[in-house]
Design a protein around this motif. Structure first.
Motif, mmCIF file in Angstrom:
data_model
loop_
_atom_site.group_PDB
_atom_site.id
_atom_site.type_symbol
_atom_site.label_atom_id
_atom_site.label_comp_id
_atom_site.label_asym_id
_atom_site.label_seq_id
_atom_site.Cartn_x
_atom_site.Cartn_y
_atom_site.Cartn_z
ATOM 1 N N TYR A 32 0.884 -1.237 -0.095
ATOM 2 C CA TYR A 32 -0.036 -0.025 0.080
ATOM 3 C C TYR A 32 0.716 1.306 0.013
ATOM 4 C CZ TYR A 32 -2.823 3.973 1.619
ATOM 5 O OH TYR A 32 -3.736 5.064 1.615
ATOM 6 N N LEU A 33 1.784 1.265 0.844
ATOM 7 C CA LEU A 33 2.869 2.503 0.739
ATOM 8 C C LEU A 33 3.540 2.649 -0.264
ATOM 9 C CD1 LEU A 33 4.030 1.952 4.538
ATOM 10 C CD2 LEU A 33 2.403 3.740 3.731
ATOM 11 N N LYS A 34 3.949 1.440 -1.033
ATOM 12 C CA LYS A 34 4.522 1.605 -2.199
ATOM 13 C C LYS A 34 3.734 2.196 -3.319
ATOM 14 C CE LYS A 34 7.383 -1.602 -3.618
ATOM 15 N NZ LYS A 34 8.820 -0.759 -3.872
ATOM 16 N N ASP A 35 2.572 1.723 -3.778
ATOM 17 C CA ASP A 35 1.506 1.885 -4.622
ATOM 18 C C ASP A 35 0.214 1.451 -4.143
ATOM 19 O OD1 ASP A 35 0.231 3.030 -6.855
ATOM 20 O OD2 ASP A 35 1.706 2.152 -8.424
ATOM 21 N N GLY A 36 -0.483 1.984 -3.486
ATOM 22 C CA GLY A 36 -1.905 1.610 -3.229
ATOM 23 C C GLY A 36 -2.909 1.484 -4.232
ATOM 24 N N GLU A 37 -2.818 2.410 -5.099
ATOM 25 C CA GLU A 37 -3.979 2.314 -6.124
ATOM 26 C C GLU A 37 -3.857 1.160 -6.981
ATOM 27 O OE1 GLU A 37 -4.175 6.110 -8.106
ATOM 28 O OE2 GLU A 37 -4.556 7.145 -6.223
ATOM 29 N N ARG A 38 -2.255 0.939 -7.218
ATOM 30 C CA ARG A 38 -2.163 -0.172 -8.158
ATOM 31 C C ARG A 38 -2.563 -1.354 -7.695
ATOM 32 N NH1 ARG A 38 3.635 -0.338 -11.465
ATOM 33 N NH2 ARG A 38 2.520 1.156 -12.495
ATOM 34 N N HIS A 39 -2.286 -1.549 -6.397
ATOM 35 C CA HIS A 39 -2.634 -2.958 -5.777
ATOM 36 C C HIS A 39 -3.657 -2.985 -4.966
ATOM 37 C CE1 HIS A 39 2.024 -2.828 -6.375
ATOM 38 N NE2 HIS A 39 1.504 -3.801 -7.313
ATOM 39 N N GLY A 40 -4.631 -2.299 -4.986
ATOM 40 C CA GLY A 40 -5.725 -2.054 -4.234
ATOM 41 C C GLY A 40 -6.627 -3.565 -3.935
ATOM 42 N N LYS A 41 -7.003 -4.161 -4.756
ATOM 43 C CA LYS A 41 -7.310 -5.220 -4.567
ATOM 44 C C LYS A 41 -6.736 -6.319 -3.728
ATOM 45 C CE LYS A 41 -11.032 -5.379 -8.061
ATOM 46 N NZ LYS A 41 -10.710 -3.966 -8.586
ATOM 47 N N ILE A 42 -5.380 -6.536 -4.084
ATOM 48 C CA ILE A 42 -4.614 -7.290 -3.335
ATOM 49 C C ILE A 42 -4.446 -7.131 -1.883
ATOM 50 C CG2 ILE A 42 -2.293 -8.218 -3.523
ATOM 51 C CD1 ILE A 42 -2.231 -7.985 -6.363
ATOM 52 N N VAL A 43 -4.091 -5.608 -1.905
ATOM 53 C CA VAL A 43 -4.020 -4.919 -0.328
ATOM 54 C C VAL A 43 -5.138 -5.243 0.613
ATOM 55 C CG1 VAL A 43 -3.852 -2.821 0.909
ATOM 56 C CG2 VAL A 43 -2.247 -3.240 -1.023
ATOM 57 N N CYS A 44 -6.216 -5.003 -0.117
ATOM 58 C CA CYS A 44 -7.596 -5.159 0.664
ATOM 59 C C CYS A 44 -7.796 -6.829 0.953
ATOM 60 C CB CYS A 44 -8.543 -4.874 -0.200
ATOM 61 S SG CYS A 44 -10.426 -5.062 0.475
ATOM 62 N N ALA A 45 -7.646 -7.591 0.112
ATOM 63 C CA ALA A 45 -7.624 -9.069 0.347
ATOM 64 C C ALA A 45 -6.824 -9.515 1.435
ATOM 65 C CB ALA A 45 -7.529 -9.987 -1.102
ATOM 66 N N SER A 46 -5.602 -8.986 1.214
ATOM 67 C CA SER A 46 -4.609 -9.478 2.315
ATOM 68 C C SER A 46 -4.533 -9.008 3.574
ATOM 69 C CB SER A 46 -3.208 -8.915 1.745
ATOM 70 O OG SER A 46 -2.692 -9.484 0.511
ATOM 71 N N MET A 47 -5.260 -7.726 3.791
ATOM 72 C CA MET A 47 -5.380 -7.395 5.142
ATOM 73 C C MET A 47 -6.890 -8.092 5.796
ATOM 74 S SD MET A 47 -4.787 -2.976 4.715
ATOM 75 C CE MET A 47 -3.335 -2.519 4.683
ATOM 76 N N TRP A 48 -7.674 -8.245 5.101
ATOM 77 C CA TRP A 48 -8.776 -9.209 5.447
ATOM 78 C C TRP A 48 -8.202 -10.360 5.912
ATOM 79 C CZ3 TRP A 48 -13.084 -7.478 7.381
ATOM 80 C CH2 TRP A 48 -13.859 -6.488 7.332
ATOM 81 N N ALA A 49 -7.392 -11.210 5.208
ATOM 82 C CA ALA A 49 -6.679 -12.280 5.457
ATOM 83 C C ALA A 49 -6.086 -12.370 6.776
ATOM 84 C CB ALA A 49 -6.086 -13.019 4.204
ATOM 85 N N ALA A 50 -5.290 -11.293 6.863
ATOM 86 C CA ALA A 50 -4.259 -10.891 8.053
ATOM 87 C C ALA A 50 -5.213 -10.976 9.385
ATOM 88 C CB ALA A 50 -3.427 -9.918 7.767
ATOM 89 N N THR A 51 -6.511 -10.083 9.233
ATOM 90 C CA THR A 51 -7.358 -9.843 10.374
ATOM 91 C C THR A 51 -8.211 -11.146 10.783
ATOM 92 O OG1 THR A 51 -7.618 -7.738 9.407
ATOM 93 C CG2 THR A 51 -9.063 -8.586 11.230
ATOM 94 N N ILE A 52 -8.524 -12.177 9.743
ATOM 95 C CA ILE A 52 -8.993 -13.145 9.864
ATOM 96 C C ILE A 52 -8.231 -14.286 10.487
ATOM 97 C CG2 ILE A 52 -10.385 -15.281 9.000
ATOM 98 C CD1 ILE A 52 -11.415 -13.243 6.703
ATOM 99 N N SER A 53 -7.109 -14.514 10.160
ATOM 100 C CA SER A 53 -5.973 -15.458 10.476
ATOM 101 C C SER A 53 -5.623 -15.373 11.841
ATOM 102 C CB SER A 53 -4.849 -15.246 9.748
ATOM 103 O OG SER A 53 -4.819 -15.584 8.474
ATOM 104 N N LEU A 54 -5.650 -13.872 12.225
ATOM 105 C CA LEU A 54 -5.197 -13.686 13.836
ATOM 106 C C LEU A 54 -6.315 -13.999 14.537
ATOM 107 C CD1 LEU A 54 -3.265 -12.641 15.905
ATOM 108 C CD2 LEU A 54 -3.808 -10.312 15.190
ATOM 109 N N VAL A 55 -7.308 -13.592 14.306
ATOM 110 C CA VAL A 55 -8.692 -13.828 15.207
ATOM 111 C C VAL A 55 -8.835 -15.220 15.072
ATOM 112 C CG1 VAL A 55 -11.303 -13.632 15.063
ATOM 113 C CG2 VAL A 55 -9.989 -11.649 14.470
ATOM 114 N N VAL A 56 -8.941 -15.921 14.218
ATOM 115 C CA VAL A 56 -9.257 -17.564 14.405
ATOM 116 C C VAL A 56 -8.024 -18.170 15.401
ATOM 117 C CG1 VAL A 56 -9.069 -19.685 12.874
ATOM 118 C CG2 VAL A 56 -10.250 -17.803 11.989
ATOM 119 N N GLY A 57 -6.753 -17.735 14.853
ATOM 120 C CA GLY A 57 -5.942 -18.134 15.634
ATOM 121 C C GLY A 57 -5.769 -17.964 17.378
#
Length: 334
Positions: A32-57
């Motif tokens: 996101y800090l490098k180029d948030g607009e170009r990687h918007g969907k990947i950043v979004c999906a990765s952040m959701w995956a990170a949140t869910i992984s930590l909560v489930v863990g």
């Protein structure tokens, strides 16, 4: 020698999911800090995956408790700020909040809804998300380190009682986090391609992280194997490490952790860096790669996830307790 059976599969999965989620958020924050607009969907999906992984863990870790519902009150009861358990509880709680808010703001529908109701949000959106990315990355690094400190501070298991363990789990968390983002990028390849420069950056991260992880892992096992076997703690640590190298866990260790989790990802990432196609694609105005999913690169990322998960299970299984009481009594008698 019998394997450790006090800690079950739930803590092992927490150690993996918590670390992987932390590493994935850090990688997403960097993208996101490098180029948030170009990687918007990947950043979004990765952040959701990170949140869910930590909560489930964390939920899996609570299930290991005799009374799981009481564990939900730990945020109120942990107020002893000289304990790693306290730091870990609040660090994980802070990470969940920051990861979750970042994921929400990265979701275009939520972002548009907020912008429609708060006029000043649009002008401050990037600054807010940038601040959350930086704070979240710091919390992610702490959570990754804490997954190792949780075992190190548990006591009575010499194999875990070394600072090399949290260092190993931290590097492995970053490695598996990058791998998770690579898998997500491959899954979203038809909707949003990963820019060549970002792909190149992640390949460099994998090469460096795997090399560092291999060194820390060797130091971790080597220090245990060379421990003083004349004392109970040293003998227990050596016995645990021997299970990895040549004992009952050796097949799983060399096969899943070393070959699948380290060698394969390293070779696949190095292949990507050295290929003429990757070198030609990297330029100052690199456009998103139009090629399909790179099956070999994806296999390396999946291998990193398998190896990272296996590492946590094996470290837990090899946690031999030292019979300090028996040794003390023996010394008193003699």
């Amino acid at each position: 020698m019998e394997l450790q059976s006090v800690w079950g599969w739930q803590p092992a999965l927490y150690l993996f999911l918590g670390g992987m989620g932390a590493g994935a958020f850090i990688m997403a924050a960097i993208l996101y800090l490098k180029d948030g607009e170009r990687h918007g969907k990947i950043v979004c999906a990765s952040m959701w995956a990170a949140t869910i992984s930590l909560v489930v863990g964390l939920l899996l870790l609570l299930l290991e408790l005799v009374t799981p519902l009481r564990g939900l009150l730990m945020w109120q009861s942990f107020s002893h700020f000289t304990s790693w358990m306290t730091y870990g509880a609040w660090g994980a709680f802070g990470a969940i909040v920051v990861f979750g808010v970042s994921a929400l703001l990265a979701t275009s529908q939520v972002n548009a809804w907020i912008a429609g109701r708060f006029v000043s949000f649009e002008a401050r959106e990037h600054s807010i998300r940038k601040a959350l990315a930086i704070v979240g990355a710091a919390l992610g690094a702490f959570v990754a380190f804490y997954t190792g400190m949780l075992l190190m501070s548990s006591g009575s298991v010499p194999f875990w009682d070394t600072l090399l363990l949290p260092m190993l789990f931290t590097v492995s968390a970053f490695d598996t986090g990058v791998a998770l983002v690579e898998v997500i990028a491959a899954a979203l390849a038809k909707k949003e391609e990963l820019a060549a420069e970002a792909k190149h950056f992640m390949e460099r991260c994998v090469v460096v992280l795997v090399a560092v992880e291999a060194v820390v892992l060797a130091a971790f096992l080597g220090s245990a194997l060379l421990a003083d076997a004349s004392i109970a703690t040293g003998a227990a640590a050596a016995a645990s490490a021997s299970m990895f190298v040549s004992g009952q866990l050796a097949g799983w260790f060399w096969g899943l952790v070393v070959v699948v989790g380290l060698v394969a990802p390293f070779c696949m990432a190095l292949r990507g860096l050295l290929s003429k196609k990757s070198a030609a694609a990297i330029s100052e105005d690199a456009a998103p790669a139009k090629a399909g999913v790179d099956a070999l690169a994806l296999s390396g990322a999946v291998g990193a996830l398998i190896g990272g998960c296996a590492l946590r299970f094996l470290v837990l299984a090899a946690g031999v307790h030292a019979d300090v009481v028996a040794e003390t009594i023996f010394k008193m008698i003699n």
